[in-house]
Design a protein around this motif. Structure first.
Motif, short mmCIF file in Angstrom:
data_model
loop_
_atom_site.label_atom_id
_atom_site.label_comp_id
_atom_site.label_asym_id
_atom_site.label_seq_id
_atom_site.Cartn_x
_atom_site.Cartn_y
_atom_site.Cartn_z
N LYS A 295 -0.99 -6.60 -5.56
CA LYS A 295 -1.91 -7.73 -4.94
C LYS A 295 -1.13 -8.93 -4.58
CE LYS A 295 -5.86 -10.60 -6.86
NZ LYS A 295 -6.67 -10.87 -7.80
N LYS A 296 -0.16 -9.25 -5.23
CA LYS A 296 0.62 -10.45 -4.64
C LYS A 296 1.13 -10.05 -3.39
CE LYS A 296 3.55 -12.48 -7.66
NZ LYS A 296 4.75 -12.52 -8.24
N LEU A 297 2.05 -8.99 -3.11
CA LEU A 297 2.37 -8.50 -1.89
C LEU A 297 1.31 -8.63 -0.85
CD1 LEU A 297 4.66 -5.63 -2.77
CD2 LEU A 297 5.57 -7.81 -2.32
N ALA A 298 0.10 -8.29 -1.12
CA ALA A 298 -0.81 -8.08 -0.10
C ALA A 298 -1.25 -9.50 0.22
CB ALA A 298 -2.22 -7.37 -0.61
N TYR B 60 -5.27 -0.78 7.47
CA TYR B 60 -5.05 -1.02 5.76
C TYR B 60 -5.24 -2.62 5.71
CZ TYR B 60 -2.72 -1.72 1.36
OH TYR B 60 -2.69 -1.81 0.05
N PRO B 61 -4.73 -3.58 6.39
CA PRO B 61 -4.72 -4.98 6.16
C PRO B 61 -6.26 -5.28 6.23
CG PRO B 61 -2.94 -4.77 7.74
CD PRO B 61 -3.72 -3.16 7.67
N SER B 62 -7.17 -4.78 6.99
CA SER B 62 -8.56 -5.06 7.05
C SER B 62 -8.93 -4.53 5.67
CB SER B 62 -9.30 -4.90 8.42
OG SER B 62 -10.62 -4.67 8.33
N TRP B 63 -8.72 -3.42 5.47
CA TRP B 63 -9.59 -2.72 4.17
C TRP B 63 -8.99 -3.52 2.89
CZ3 TRP B 63 -7.08 0.18 0.29
CH2 TRP B 63 -7.91 0.73 -0.61
N ILE B 64 -7.69 -3.77 2.62
CA ILE B 64 -7.38 -4.26 1.38
C ILE B 64 -7.96 -5.77 1.57
CG2 ILE B 64 -5.34 -5.41 2.43
CD1 ILE B 64 -5.60 -3.83 -1.09
N TYR B 65 -8.14 -6.38 2.51
CA TYR B 65 -8.75 -7.88 2.72
C TYR B 65 -10.21 -7.75 2.03
CZ TYR B 65 -10.15 -12.54 4.12
OH TYR B 65 -10.56 -13.70 4.21
N ASP B 66 -11.11 -6.90 2.52
CA ASP B 66 -12.33 -6.39 2.16
C ASP B 66 -12.39 -6.29 0.57
OD1 ASP B 66 -13.38 -4.74 5.01
OD2 ASP B 66 -13.42 -7.06 4.60
N LYS B 67 -11.28 -5.49 0.00
CA LYS B 67 -11.14 -5.32 -1.31
C LYS B 67 -10.99 -6.54 -2.46
CE LYS B 67 -11.69 -0.87 -0.31
NZ LYS B 67 -13.13 -0.17 -0.61
N LEU B 68 -10.15 -7.46 -1.63
CA LEU B 68 -9.96 -8.48 -2.41
C LEU B 68 -10.97 -9.82 -2.34
CD1 LEU B 68 -5.77 -8.94 -1.28
CD2 LEU B 68 -7.00 -8.07 -3.60
N THR B 69 -11.61 -9.59 -1.35
CA THR B 69 -12.54 -10.66 -1.09
C THR B 69 -13.91 -10.33 -1.51
OG1 THR B 69 -12.99 -10.05 1.02
CG2 THR B 69 -11.34 -11.76 0.83
N GLN B 70 -14.25 -8.97 -1.61
CA GLN B 70 -15.69 -8.59 -2.18
C GLN B 70 -15.58 -7.59 -3.43
OE1 GLN B 70 -15.69 -7.79 1.47
NE2 GLN B 70 -16.59 -9.64 2.22
N PRO B 71 -15.14 -7.86 -4.54
CA PRO B 71 -14.73 -7.06 -5.43
C PRO B 71 -16.18 -6.52 -6.24
CG PRO B 71 -14.57 -9.11 -6.38
CD PRO B 71 -14.68 -9.29 -4.75
N ASP B 72 -17.04 -7.17 -5.93
CA ASP B 72 -18.39 -6.65 -6.80
C ASP B 72 -18.91 -5.59 -5.87
OD1 ASP B 72 -19.41 -10.29 -7.42
OD2 ASP B 72 -18.21 -8.73 -8.59
N LEU C 165 -2.40 -17.84 -6.30
CA LEU C 165 -2.41 -17.57 -4.72
C LEU C 165 -3.58 -17.35 -4.31
CD1 LEU C 165 0.38 -14.88 -4.71
CD2 LEU C 165 0.75 -17.57 -4.43
N PRO C 166 -4.05 -18.52 -3.30
CA PRO C 166 -5.43 -18.57 -2.82
C PRO C 166 -5.48 -17.33 -1.70
CG PRO C 166 -4.25 -20.17 -1.73
CD PRO C 166 -3.35 -19.65 -2.70
N ILE C 167 -6.65 -16.92 -1.40
CA ILE C 167 -6.80 -15.71 -0.60
C ILE C 167 -6.91 -16.57 0.79
CG2 ILE C 167 -8.40 -14.05 0.20
CD1 ILE C 167 -7.23 -13.57 -2.46
N PRO C 168 -6.51 -16.04 1.67
CA PRO C 168 -6.03 -16.67 3.06
C PRO C 168 -7.39 -16.40 3.84
CG PRO C 168 -4.92 -14.76 3.18
CD PRO C 168 -5.43 -14.92 1.78
N PRO C 169 -7.63 -17.22 4.87
CA PRO C 169 -8.68 -16.91 5.95
C PRO C 169 -8.42 -15.30 6.43
CG PRO C 169 -8.06 -18.90 6.41
CD PRO C 169 -7.11 -18.35 5.41
N GLY D 164 0.77 -1.32 0.03
CA GLY D 164 0.02 0.02 -0.05
C GLY D 164 0.81 1.17 -0.08
N ARG D 165 2.22 1.13 0.21
CA ARG D 165 2.97 2.16 0.29
C ARG D 165 2.62 3.26 1.33
NH1 ARG D 165 3.33 0.90 -5.45
NH2 ARG D 165 5.39 0.72 -5.97
N ARG D 166 2.15 2.80 2.36
CA ARG D 166 1.64 3.62 3.61
C ARG D 166 1.73 2.45 4.67
NH1 ARG D 166 -4.86 3.27 4.50
NH2 ARG D 166 -3.83 2.74 6.56
N ARG D 167 1.55 3.15 5.97
CA ARG D 167 1.51 2.65 7.12
C ARG D 167 0.17 1.96 7.48
NH1 ARG D 167 6.10 4.18 9.51
NH2 ARG D 167 6.93 6.21 9.05
#
Length: 684
Positions: free
Chosen positions: A610-613, A583-595, A645-649, A566-569
């Protein structure tokens, strides 16, 4: 009669050989004389023609408010033989300007007696506020000044600081360039080429010469409005006269040496005439290209003279040289074997770091002159070993190290040799003085590249470069976990502890919190949490999350990957949307609920980020058993297709709509649990 005839023939032969050798010597001595005479004749002819042209067409002129201006200065409308085009002036009704680089500077003073010209930057001529039109920095050849050179050693340096500088009178603020987050200052001081007055939180912006103003002058732009002085050389276009004069002096010196009584003295002192010619040109004419041409000619003449001398003395010199060469070759063959043994012994010796005395540290750091940083462990200073090898000397405070533990840690870390781990060069344990000496990393730490705006630090890593850096860090951590005899747990993986060398290769540093354990130990026992808030694994805060192991470093590395993606803290209280604070919670929601994301807001993320995340989310799972090993992390980072790469829990305690509450609860929990323990870490 026969004996007398033989004797006469022998004497005649000796006289012929001596005469032949004398002629050879005369030819060798005649070469530089011919050169000097031809140079003088050519210069005399061209000098007379040049003098005639100058008398006819080159008269003193006026420019702006200045009168009786003569060479080396000229106007754009003057004939080609008048003045020097490098000193060409632009004249107006009330002002005169001269071009240096891409800027036309206003001329306020011109003195032939002192050989100086005073210029004012057009931006400061009206007393306005801002940066110089161009940066004129000092160097050995003053290439940025063209044909001029600075007349003084006072420089006005502009610097951009991330926080307000208070208590330093030399830092004069520039309000027109400052805002709430950036503070611009001007420092007018001597010796600008070293920038020894550069404050740690400041970055260099621009520089310009200044006159020697009083220190009580508070407004720096008053000093800049007065301009700066440069040196020029009045005789710059009279190079033919200078060559003629130097040729006459060298010719006189040549004949004085030729009148010597001993032949060997003549040969030995013969190059002095050419050397005198080169130094004479350099003393009278300050331009680099003329001096270089002169030196090239002198070197050529001396090479010819040496060849002539070798031809004369060849029979007396070549044979002994062959003998000495054969003897030297045999000695060299014997020395090769000795050198191989010495190199082997030195390689074995370098497996252990070198121990230095405190007095040696004073010499290495030049009395701790250049400070690189400050931390809870102490201070870091820049040093230099023999062979122009720069190092970083970390002076440890007395409360942060124990004698036995310190030596044990030094002997262990000194054996670590990996491209992604900062190498420990040496150490100091001299009474109460203790220090660690590491290899110097010129590009600083990773945090200034991933947290700074684009271009702030002159380097902005692309996504491909971030992947390479992430893989390098992962390999370094995997080496600490699996590549050594003992398992080394770092416990403080964060961007600040990842240093970047001159090739932008990442290196893990700061093993102040590291612990060593046998690889067979599945459980690590420590009595207090260790690390930095925001990167500490949950099991280090509460044992209910799991056992402490090498997976704690995996968690910290995962948080580092999230910040790189994210190039941010990870926690940003100033985020515009409350859901983006953690940021980890926010990016997780973006990756799991794209619609849902496309309906609410357009969201785009590159595959590499996306790979780094995704890899970071795998690494920050709450339970250590759910996190991958560093070997597996490297495999995931090297995957070409990120869709594999599978999305983790979800690695969080809270629900999807309470990411902000989770961040605040965990942060409060972390501060309450370990704020006191982090100040003093004690192992069981």
């Amino acid at each position: 009669m026969k004996k007398t005839s033989t004797k006469n023939n022998s004497q005649s032969l000796c006289m012929a050989m001596a005469c032949k050798a004398s002629w050879r010597s005369f030819y060798a001595l005649l070469l530089p004389l011919l050169f000097l005479l031809l140079s003088q004749a050519a210069v005399t002819a061209t000098g007379q023609q040049q003098q005639q042209w100058s008398q006819e067409a080159c008269a003193p002129f006026s420019c702006g408010l200045f009168h009786d201006i003569s060479h080396p200065f000229r106007r754009t409308t003057d004939p080609p033989q008048c003045g020097d085009r490098m000193y060409e002036l632009t004249c107006d009704s009330d002002k005169a300007t001269i071009s240096i680089g891409s800027t036309h500077y206003l001329i306020t003073q011109l003195s032939y007696k002192r050989g100086t010209i005073r210029l004012v930057d057009p931006k400061f001529a009206s007393g306005s506020c801002g940066l110089p039109s161009q940066s004129l920095t000092p160097s050995d050849d003053y290439s940025s000044f063209g044909v001029f050179s600075p007349a003084g050693n006072v420089w006005a340096s502009f610097m951009n600081c991330t926080r307000r500088i208070e208590g330093l009178a030399s830092y004069r603020p520039v309000p027109c360039l400052s805002n709430n987050n950036t503070f611009v200052y001007v420092v007018v001081a001597d010796g600008g080429n070293r920038l020894s007055y550069l404050y740690p939180s400041c970055h260099f912006l621009s520089m310009i010469p200044a006159i020697d103003a009083e220190s009580s002058t508070r407004d720096a732009f008053r000093i800049l409005h007065m301009g700066f002085d440069l040196l020029f050389y009045e005789a710059s276009n009279d190079w033919k006269r200078i060559i003629r004069q130097c040729a006459i002096e060298s010719k006189s010196l040549f004949f004085d040496l030729l009148r010597g009584k001993h032949m060997l003295s003549q040969v030995y002192f013969l190059p002095y005439s050419e050397i005198h010619f080169a130094f004479c040109i350099g003393d009278h004419y300050q331009r680099a290209f003329i001096t270089q041409i002169t030196i090239a000619v002198v070197v050529f003449i001396q090479i010819v003279q040496l060849l002539a001398v070798f031809l004369i003395l060849g029979r007396l010199v070549i044979a002994p040289m062959i003998v000495w060469f054969l003897l030297g070759y045999k000695l060299w063959n014997r020395g090769v074997t000795v050198d191989l043994i010495e190199k082997f012994l030195r390689r074995q010796q370098t497996l252990m770091p070198t121990r230095y005395a405190y007095s040696e540290l004073i010499a290495i750091t030049r009395h701790f002159r250049e400070k690189l940083g400050q931390g809870g462990f102490g201070s870091v200073f820049k040093g230099e070993l023999l062979g122009d090898r720069f190092v970083a000397v970390k002076m440890l405070s007395n409360s942060k190290c124990n004698g036995d533990d310190f030596i044990n840690e030094v002997s262990t870390l000194g054996r670590i040799h990996h491209v992604n781990v900062v190498r420990l060069v040496g150490y100091c344990s001299d009474g109460s003085k203790r220090a660690l000496i590491y290899e110097y990393m010129p590009n600083g730490s990773l945090d200034k590249y991933i947290f700074a705006p684009n271009g702030t630090n002159g380097h902005f890593f692309t996504s491909e470069k971030l992947i390479q850096i992430a893989i390098g860090i992962a390999r370094g951590i995997d080496y600490l976990h699996q590549g050594c005899d003992m398992q080394i747990l770092h416990f403080d993986i964060k961007p600040h502890n990842i240093l970047i060398d001159h090739n932008f290769t990442p290196k893990i540093s700061d093993f102040g919190l590291a612990k060593l354990y046998p690889k067979t130990n599945a459980l690590v026992s420590i009595s207090a949490a260790r690390g930095t808030i925001g990167y500490i694994a949950p099991e280090l805060i509460s044992r209910s999350f799991g056992k402490i192991s090498f997976k704690s470093d995996v968690y910290s590395f995962g948080m580092l990957l999230m910040e790189m993606a994210g190039r941010r803290r990870n926690v940003d209280p100033h985020a515009g949307n409350s859901s983006q604070v953690y940021y980890p919670s926010w990016i997780y929601d973006k990756l799991t609920q794209p619609d849902e994301v496309e309906v609410v807001n357009k969201f785009e993320i590159q595959d590499l980020e996306k790979k780094l995340a995704i890899v970071g989310l795998w690494c920050i799972q709450l339970r250590p058993s759910d996190r991958p090993t560093m070997s597996r992390v490297i495999e995931m980072l090297e995957v070409d297709d990120v869709d594999c790469l599978p999305i983790p829990p979800k690695p969080f305690l809270s629900s999807r709509n309470s990411s902000t509450d989770r961040s605040s609860i965990l942060t409060k929990h972390s501060f309450d649990s370990i704020s006191i323990e982090l100040s003093s870490v004690v192992s069981e």
